[in-house]
Motif scaffolding. Sequence first.
Motif, PDB file in Angstrom:
ATOM      1  N   ARG A 156     -22.673 -11.943  16.784  1.00 49.98           N
ATOM      2  CA  ARG A 156     -21.491 -12.521  17.423  1.00 49.98           C
ATOM      3  C   ARG A 156     -20.252 -11.657  17.169  1.00 49.98           C
ATOM      4  O   ARG A 156     -19.396 -11.510  18.041  1.00 49.98           O
ATOM      5  N   ARG A 157     -20.165 -11.087  15.983  1.00 50.59           N
ATOM      6  CA  ARG A 157     -19.043 -10.202  15.680  1.00 50.59           C
ATOM      7  C   ARG A 157     -19.079  -8.962  16.568  1.00 50.59           C
ATOM      8  O   ARG A 157     -18.042  -8.477  17.032  1.00 50.59           O
ATOM      9  N   GLU A 158     -20.283  -8.452  16.818  1.00 47.23           N
ATOM     10  CA  GLU A 158     -20.441  -7.285  17.682  1.00 47.23           C
ATOM     11  C   GLU A 158     -19.900  -7.563  19.080  1.00 47.23           C
ATOM     12  O   GLU A 158     -19.202  -6.731  19.671  1.00 47.23           O
ATOM     13  N   THR A 161     -15.980  -7.898  19.242  1.00 49.90           N
ATOM     14  CA  THR A 161     -15.226  -6.643  19.120  1.00 49.90           C
ATOM     15  C   THR A 161     -15.624  -5.615  20.171  1.00 49.90           C
ATOM     16  O   THR A 161     -15.263  -4.451  20.058  1.00 49.90           O
ATOM     17  N   ALA A 174     -16.169 -14.680  18.764  1.00 47.85           N
ATOM     18  CA  ALA A 174     -15.317 -14.604  17.579  1.00 47.85           C
ATOM     19  C   ALA A 174     -15.232 -15.970  16.891  1.00 47.85           C
ATOM     20  O   ALA A 174     -15.307 -16.077  15.665  1.00 47.85           O
ATOM     21  N   ALA A 177     -18.578 -16.731  15.227  1.00 46.11           N
ATOM     22  CA  ALA A 177     -18.716 -15.978  13.976  1.00 46.11           C
ATOM     23  C   ALA A 177     -17.857 -16.600  12.879  1.00 46.11           C
ATOM     24  O   ALA A 177     -18.265 -16.652  11.710  1.00 46.11           O
ATOM     25  N   SER A 181     -19.367 -18.231   9.479  1.00 45.95           N
ATOM     26  CA  SER A 181     -18.897 -17.737   8.182  1.00 45.95           C
ATOM     27  C   SER A 181     -18.369 -18.864   7.318  1.00 45.95           C
ATOM     28  O   SER A 181     -18.579 -18.884   6.100  1.00 45.95           O
ATOM     29  N   ALA A 189     -14.290 -13.705   5.785  1.00 40.73           N
ATOM     30  CA  ALA A 189     -14.817 -13.300   7.096  1.00 40.73           C
ATOM     31  C   ALA A 189     -14.451 -14.324   8.153  1.00 40.73           C
ATOM     32  O   ALA A 189     -14.132 -13.971   9.297  1.00 40.73           O
ATOM     33  N   MET A 193     -12.402 -13.566  11.608  1.00 37.84           N
ATOM     34  CA  MET A 193     -12.961 -13.780  12.939  1.00 37.84           C
ATOM     35  C   MET A 193     -12.148 -14.797  13.739  1.00 37.84           C
ATOM     36  O   MET A 193     -11.945 -14.629  14.946  1.00 37.84           O
ATOM     37  N   ALA A 297      -8.988  -6.791  18.298  1.00 36.90           N
ATOM     38  CA  ALA A 297     -10.434  -6.586  18.207  1.00 36.90           C
ATOM     39  C   ALA A 297     -10.825  -5.194  18.669  1.00 36.90           C
ATOM     40  O   ALA A 297     -11.758  -4.591  18.145  1.00 36.90           O
TER      41      ALA A 297
END
Length: 300
Positions: A156-158, A161, A174, A177, A181, A189, A193, A297
């Motif tokens: 999800r972070r990938e 960003t 975002a 994620a 977290s 984190a 996010m 991002a």
Amino acid sequence: LAHALLLRGSRLQRQGDLLEALTLAGESLVDAPAGMRTGLLTNAGLVAIECFRLTREGGYAADALVQLEEAAAQGGAPSDRSGQMLNVSLARRLYFEVSGDLDDLERSLEAGIRARELAVQETDQAAASAALGRTLWLRYLSLGRMADAQAAIAMRREVATDPTAPPSMRIDSARAAGDGSMIIGDFGAASHMYGIALDLLSYLGLLGIDRRSQEHEAARLSGLAEDAAAAALSRHDPEQALYELDRGRGVLWRQSLDLRAPFPAGTEGAGRRRHLRDELDRAVPYRDSALPERRLAEGC
């Protein structure tokens, strides 16, 4: 017509529209030409998925799985293959909610990985990554494997960003994620996010969509600033919490004042409104030296 009813039914949660779309989609499959069958099966499967989401009746999930797997088996243009496998992954994941069979979850992951491998366009790869993140998180909830949770958050972070991904997908990823977290106790984190989600919402807004859709998206994204503030408080940073709440308020004001709406050419006052919007966009937000600096991002 079935596709239009699907869109309206899913957006407005109208079961009548979805049931009518399902009937029309089924009728379209009767004696359908071979060249059209793949697309018609896909439409029917997607309608069945929305019917399941609204009613939670397992029969719809089963129908969707059969139709979407048949559509994928029939093949198609290389540009369509990733989307077909992504639909299969979604149908398998939803059917797992009915069956409880972990094999369905594993097959959903396999289809998602295949969708990512077959992606021709960058947006397809982002969609496949987001889907993999959802499925990995579901496996974490089922089996309690921390490695799955971390992998889901990383996926999800990938997407969040990735500047080539659609803005709504980036914001959703975002936030997801951040939620993940928070659940596993990584408050730093989570704060980061949620901050990215607010950055995206602040800078991209809800550009290019009509007023009714803006209201729908604003309702769906409600509570984001509160989540960001909660993450900051969890890491003992009350100043950051206040900053996130104030930033969320600014986003709501921007939407309510319609400063992000399209400006029809030649209308009176349009130039002045553009100037005011641009001035707001150029404004540097207040940041106390004690607050951590966060980039957009695209720069992460």
